[in-house]
Design a protein around this motif. Sequence first.
Motif, PDB file in Angstrom:
ATOM      1  N   GLY A  40       0.790  -1.225   0.000  1.00  0.00           N
ATOM      2  CA  GLY A  40       0.000   0.000   0.000  1.00  0.00           C
ATOM      3  C   GLY A  40       0.820   1.272   0.000  1.00  0.00           C
ATOM      4  N   HIS A  41       1.846   1.356  -0.840  1.00  0.00           N
ATOM      5  CA  HIS A  41       2.707   2.552  -0.967  1.00  0.00           C
ATOM      6  C   HIS A  41       3.646   2.744   0.210  1.00  0.00           C
ATOM      7  CE1 HIS A  41      -0.108   3.310  -4.175  1.00  0.00           C
ATOM      8  NE2 HIS A  41      -1.086   3.611  -3.359  1.00  0.00           N
ATOM      9  N   LEU A  42       3.691   1.806   1.156  1.00  0.00           N
ATOM     10  CA  LEU A  42       4.639   1.862   2.264  1.00  0.00           C
ATOM     11  C   LEU A  42       5.815   0.947   1.952  1.00  0.00           C
ATOM     12  CD1 LEU A  42       2.260   1.574   5.372  1.00  0.00           C
ATOM     13  CD2 LEU A  42       2.776   3.586   3.981  1.00  0.00           C
ATOM     14  N   ILE A  43       7.039   1.444   2.153  1.00  0.00           N
ATOM     15  CA  ILE A  43       8.248   0.675   1.865  1.00  0.00           C
ATOM     16  C   ILE A  43       8.809   0.118   3.177  1.00  0.00           C
ATOM     17  CG2 ILE A  43      10.530   0.695   0.812  1.00  0.00           C
ATOM     18  CD1 ILE A  43       9.698   3.327  -0.587  1.00  0.00           C
ATOM     19  N   PHE A  44       9.087  -1.180   3.182  1.00  0.00           N
ATOM     20  CA  PHE A  44       9.687  -1.843   4.336  1.00  0.00           C
ATOM     21  C   PHE A  44      10.993  -2.513   3.904  1.00  0.00           C
ATOM     22  CE2 PHE A  44       5.238  -1.546   5.340  1.00  0.00           C
ATOM     23  CZ  PHE A  44       5.159  -1.391   6.716  1.00  0.00           C
ATOM     24  N   ALA A  45      11.912  -2.643   4.852  1.00  0.00           N
ATOM     25  CA  ALA A  45      13.181  -3.318   4.582  1.00  0.00           C
ATOM     26  C   ALA A  45      13.576  -4.146   5.794  1.00  0.00           C
ATOM     27  CB  ALA A  45      14.271  -2.304   4.243  1.00  0.00           C
ATOM     28  N   SER A  87      -5.307   4.412  -2.989  1.00  0.00           N
ATOM     29  CA  SER A  87      -5.026   5.017  -4.284  1.00  0.00           C
ATOM     30  C   SER A  87      -3.710   5.772  -4.187  1.00  0.00           C
ATOM     31  CB  SER A  87      -6.159   5.957  -4.706  1.00  0.00           C
ATOM     32  OG  SER A  87      -6.291   7.029  -3.789  1.00  0.00           O
ATOM     33  N   PRO A  88      -3.131   6.176  -5.317  1.00  0.00           N
ATOM     34  CA  PRO A  88      -1.836   6.867  -5.271  1.00  0.00           C
ATOM     35  C   PRO A  88      -1.864   8.070  -4.333  1.00  0.00           C
ATOM     36  CG  PRO A  88      -2.364   6.262  -7.519  1.00  0.00           C
ATOM     37  CD  PRO A  88      -3.587   5.932  -6.704  1.00  0.00           C
ATOM     38  N   ILE A  89      -0.754   8.266  -3.608  1.00  0.00           N
ATOM     39  CA  ILE A  89      -0.705   9.305  -2.584  1.00  0.00           C
ATOM     40  C   ILE A  89       0.235  10.432  -2.995  1.00  0.00           C
ATOM     41  CG2 ILE A  89      -1.293   7.681  -0.757  1.00  0.00           C
ATOM     42  CD1 ILE A  89       1.613   7.653   0.086  1.00  0.00           C
ATOM     43  N   ARG A  90       0.031  11.585  -2.367  1.00  0.00           N
ATOM     44  CA  ARG A  90       0.856  12.764  -2.572  1.00  0.00           C
ATOM     45  C   ARG A  90       1.404  13.206  -1.221  1.00  0.00           C
ATOM     46  NH1 ARG A  90      -2.801  16.450  -4.281  1.00  0.00           N
ATOM     47  NH2 ARG A  90      -2.392  16.104  -6.502  1.00  0.00           N
ATOM     48  N   VAL A  91       2.733  13.345  -1.105  1.00  0.00           N
ATOM     49  CA  VAL A  91       3.345  13.789   0.141  1.00  0.00           C
ATOM     50  C   VAL A  91       3.102  15.274   0.328  1.00  0.00           C
ATOM     51  CG1 VAL A  91       5.526  14.084   1.369  1.00  0.00           C
ATOM     52  CG2 VAL A  91       5.097  11.979   0.091  1.00  0.00           C
ATOM     53  N   LEU A  92       2.645  15.656   1.536  1.00  0.00           N
ATOM     54  CA  LEU A  92       2.373  17.055   1.850  1.00  0.00           C
ATOM     55  C   LEU A  92       3.519  17.713   2.601  1.00  0.00           C
ATOM     56  CD1 LEU A  92      -1.377  16.758   2.945  1.00  0.00           C
ATOM     57  CD2 LEU A  92      -0.446  17.236   0.665  1.00  0.00           C
ATOM     58  N   GLY A  93       4.307  16.931   3.340  1.00  0.00           N
ATOM     59  CA  GLY A  93       5.430  17.513   4.062  1.00  0.00           C
ATOM     60  C   GLY A  93       5.840  16.677   5.250  1.00  0.00           C
ATOM     61  N   ASP A  94       7.001  17.022   5.796  1.00  0.00           N
ATOM     62  CA  ASP A  94       7.592  16.294   6.921  1.00  0.00           C
ATOM     63  C   ASP A  94       7.728  17.201   8.135  1.00  0.00           C
ATOM     64  OD1 ASP A  94       8.215  13.781   5.602  1.00  0.00           O
ATOM     65  OD2 ASP A  94       9.749  14.895   4.511  1.00  0.00           O
ATOM     66  N   GLU A  95       7.691  16.588   9.301  1.00  0.00           N
ATOM     67  CA  GLU A  95       8.030  17.243  10.562  1.00  0.00           C
ATOM     68  C   GLU A  95       8.891  16.266  11.357  1.00  0.00           C
ATOM     69  OE1 GLU A  95       4.244  19.668  12.018  1.00  0.00           O
ATOM     70  OE2 GLU A  95       3.702  17.719  11.168  1.00  0.00           O
TER      71      GLU A  95
END
Length: 420
Positions: free
Chosen positions: A157-162, A189-197
């Motif tokens: 679901g658009h999350l990357i794991f390692a 559905s495809p996501i859009r990054v809004l920002g980081d904190e």
Amino acid sequence: MNAVIDTTNGSLYWPIDDEAGHVPYGVFTDARIYEVEQERIFRGDNWSFVGLTAELPDPGDFKATYIGDTPVIVTRDREGGINVMTNRCAHRGALVCRSARGNIDELECVYHQWKYDMQGKLIGVPFRRGLGGRGGMPEGFRMEQHGLDRLRVDTVGHLIFATFSDKVEPLRDYLGAVIVNHIERICHSPIRVLGDERQLVQGNWKLYAENTRDPYHASLLHLFHTTFGLYRSTQKGGSWMDDKKRHTVLTASQGTDEGKMEGYDGLRTFNAEFTLKDPSLLAGRKEFDDGVTLVILTTFPNLVLQQIANTLAVRQTVTKGPGQFELVWTQFGYEDDDEEMQKIRNKQGNLIGPAGLISMEDGEAVEIVHEAIIRDQEEASYIGMGGGKAEDTEHLVTESAVIGFWQYYRETMQVDAGAS
């Protein structure tokens, strides 16, 4: 009742073995325990969250992050694949990637300019054959033997794991059906990054792991939640775990308590005198047909995926030692959000993050616990709300998932019960 590491065999002794959830304070403060966690948890047989696919939309994109306290690089290669590698040059061990993110043609270590492609393969060594017939690498040196250490990678679901492990089960099996279904519900559905904190918390990372698995605290600690009805323990909701009790999803549905305030009389966190000068902060839109308005999903060891009203975010825990961790918040929406929804998400973004109207108290809660227990490692916490067992519940007055976390922690840390 102090938790103790046996330095001869690495065993962790946990003096109390009961269902009520006694947790020795030493497990939060002992530097030796922290070191074993790095080996057995973060570099052991577990999958760790490292980013969102939307953070790497184009070939050549990279992100520098951590698994535990090990620096890693996440890349999108020229073929579109996602790779995760240790951020450590194969030559002298320097950090290869020193920027948080960007787009580049190749990775280069600043120390001696060894170069790697976006899959971690070594592609360049200055003076490899020496200069003027002198120096250079030994005759048996092989470029293909000196790439960056690669990790197993997978996405849900658009999350990357390692993971560093070649033994841990495939990612979907590791997460389990309950968790995968809820991840795919939010990331439908495809996501859009809004920002980081970013938030540096002066406390142990496991105190935050407890906090995010605990629906019981949310309507008692967070005045905004309770007063404005985003979350109350009287609402319809519950707590569900995977089979090994390591991952949890907490849900609640706003308005399902019909305004009933049973048990809230006299509590600090319900104060009808508080009002909003700008009520549009809470004027959101219904997004999900199931009526669930709050989801706090945690995966062991380092991810929180959240839906609070119309805010969507991931929170990544980065350990900095037994008494400090960094919390990285990444807020996102969907690529097909209309203009109105984009404005709603941006405004409701003020609810969460380090200074969020809801979430600002959680970091403080971790710090006041850590400060209070630092010199009393012989004592223990008591976790029993909801019956003292790690079991799924269809109510919100429980600490069952916290107990589940500790059960799996003890398993993966190879805990022996009884005094050392």
